[in-house]
Design an enzyme around this catalytic site. Sequence first.
Site: not given
Length: 699
Positions: A415, A449-450, A518
């Site tokens: 990503r 917090w990702d 998700d």
Amino acid sequence: VSNQWTLPTANAEYVVSLLPDGTGLVLDHWGRPTGGVEPWSEPHRKDQYRLPADVAPLEYATAGHRHTAFSELLVDRGDSLTGAIWAADEPNILFSSTGEGASLVVPFTDETGDLRLTLRTATSTSHDIVRRSVVVENVSPDREVTLPRAFSAGWALPVGQRSRVHYLAGAWAQEFQPNHVDLGFGSFSIGSRQGVTSLAFSPVVAVESSLVGREHEAYGVALEWSGSWRLQVDSSIVGDRMRVSCGLDEDTTTITLLPGERFESPDSVGAWSPDGTEGVTQAWHRYQKGSLARSLDPAHRPIVYNSWMATEFDVRIEHQLELAEVASEVGVEVFVVDDGWFVGRTSDRAGLSDWTPDPAKFPEGLAPLAQSVIDRGMRFGLWVEPECVNPDSDLYREHPDWVYRAGDRPLVFVRNQLVLDLGRPEVVGWIENMLRRVLTSAPISYLKWDMNRPVSDGGRPGDPHGRQWSLQHTQGYYRILRMLRAEFPHVTLEACASGGGRIDNAVLALCDVVWTSDEVGPRDRLAIQHGYLSAYPAYAMSSWVSDDPGLRDRRGVSFEFRFVVSMAGVLGVGSDLLAWTAEQRSRASELVDLYRSIRHIVQTGTATRHGTPDDVTYSIEYANAGDGTACVLVFDRDRDRISDREQVRVRPTQLEPARRYRLRGTDVVVTGAAAASVGVVVPFALAVDTDVLVFDPLD
Ligand code: DGJ
């Protein structure tokens, strides 16, 4: 019996003893209280070819002592004397037992006098969990030692041979899929080499007993760790135990102990139940509620609106305000701005790690938006991903040396981002100060917090401790979470890693809620939540209503069905609220009110799943909350059912048998016993494919 210790749990006991030669601890019994058992001793046998330590049900096996069977600890001294043989330091064994539990600390020294091993075991009588860990210390004045494997515990489960092992496997948007293996003879291993718990496997298993007379019992083993890990189950043709060993993943972790240094392992916890794997699920939930959650107060599990799905990176203050207006109308309690609020962040290619509000989007910072949200009666929350960095960011331009990199090898992007090396104290310090600055820049009381990539190329060439980067990274992550808890106790923490990529008991001890996946398509989501609930608690299961059809099972459901899926844990909303009709908004507000009326049951009661989401009718029962009220969430696949033609019944099992309950909103009165056996007809008052049945006790 001398040198035998009994550690009580709520309904069981854990009995260990020191081998007569003092070289290790063995598990004598784990199950219902006995009033006394003989210490384990090797059964008389004709087979002269087995090595005694290989068959002993050791609590912690070390290569060198154990010769050919798997060992939890490998020791490398840089010469050919690998492994260790331990001698218990008997005068310093510490045992204490009160009505509330027990603790046993057994220190050992190796034959060279250079190493110390301490085995720690603790129980509490408020649940059926046993907690274990080890400490390995290098007490030599001048010798370096490495530990190529240093697991947390071995669990010699008395389950017989060929038992069934249940585990959770997954991937992005399909986390927590229940699986099992009927282990014959050999090993079964799951884990993560990703530097995070991972989307692929959860560090927890349940093992059914196959011992004649104890078939209803089951055990659970979990590792409380959020970095790379491994859990292995061994079944041997000799003996009637199956061994579960778990700890830091050894492929990615080699620990160096310089003279005077010590390694403290993560905790492994074990659960026992007389009621099979469903009982193990209940044991985990009870423990998580009683010992891991900082509180079960709804304040730290508020109804969220998260704007990510409505805006992605297109974050604009006016648009956020419009969303906030509808969110407050619907009854949301905290409005969270996700990714895209900070400078340079117009896509996932730039900005990560530059944690100042984008002046183009927020010319006066976040405070005006936060204040408007608060003025509308909600709290304000924010998304961060503190461990990662885009190369197109000021932080990376300033500190290119702060990311993990394997020497001169090409950098590995996921990503478009790299991972900051949390093994460096200056990086942890920088993140702590950044978070302090962000959290004091505006009235923020919720932080998501990702962490959106696995850690690859961890390590620090030249650093003797560089091969334990995963241990250090995870310790750095915990340190920052502890700082947030201590300095910002009013901030609710939501853990996320591309969905449910970092969910484990250690995260549950330091965060309030977890973003489970998700995948928000209702049917797919229900399946993910079903698996999650087998080992993790409803009170932490963050779940947003969306308009998404889902990636796999795209069959349509009612608006209400979407809400009831999310009511199974911590309800949130992620839809584009501006696309909802006035009817949808007002229906949503009724459904949020319904959730508010049952959330104390969902979050503090026992959660029992009836059937699976693949069944025509699937339900989740929540009972035993303080006020005696219970509720059942019903999900039905058969949308064409006409109520007169076919009746759907649910059979809640956790109501008090002799007590009478009224089904809220109806005249139906049932006893708990009747509800469990005859069942209760589902009125489908809420919608054609879902209902929420609330049972109010009458006496
Ligand atoms: C992955 C998360 O799981 C999503 O909820 C969202 O926060 C995105 N990251 C944002 O980049």
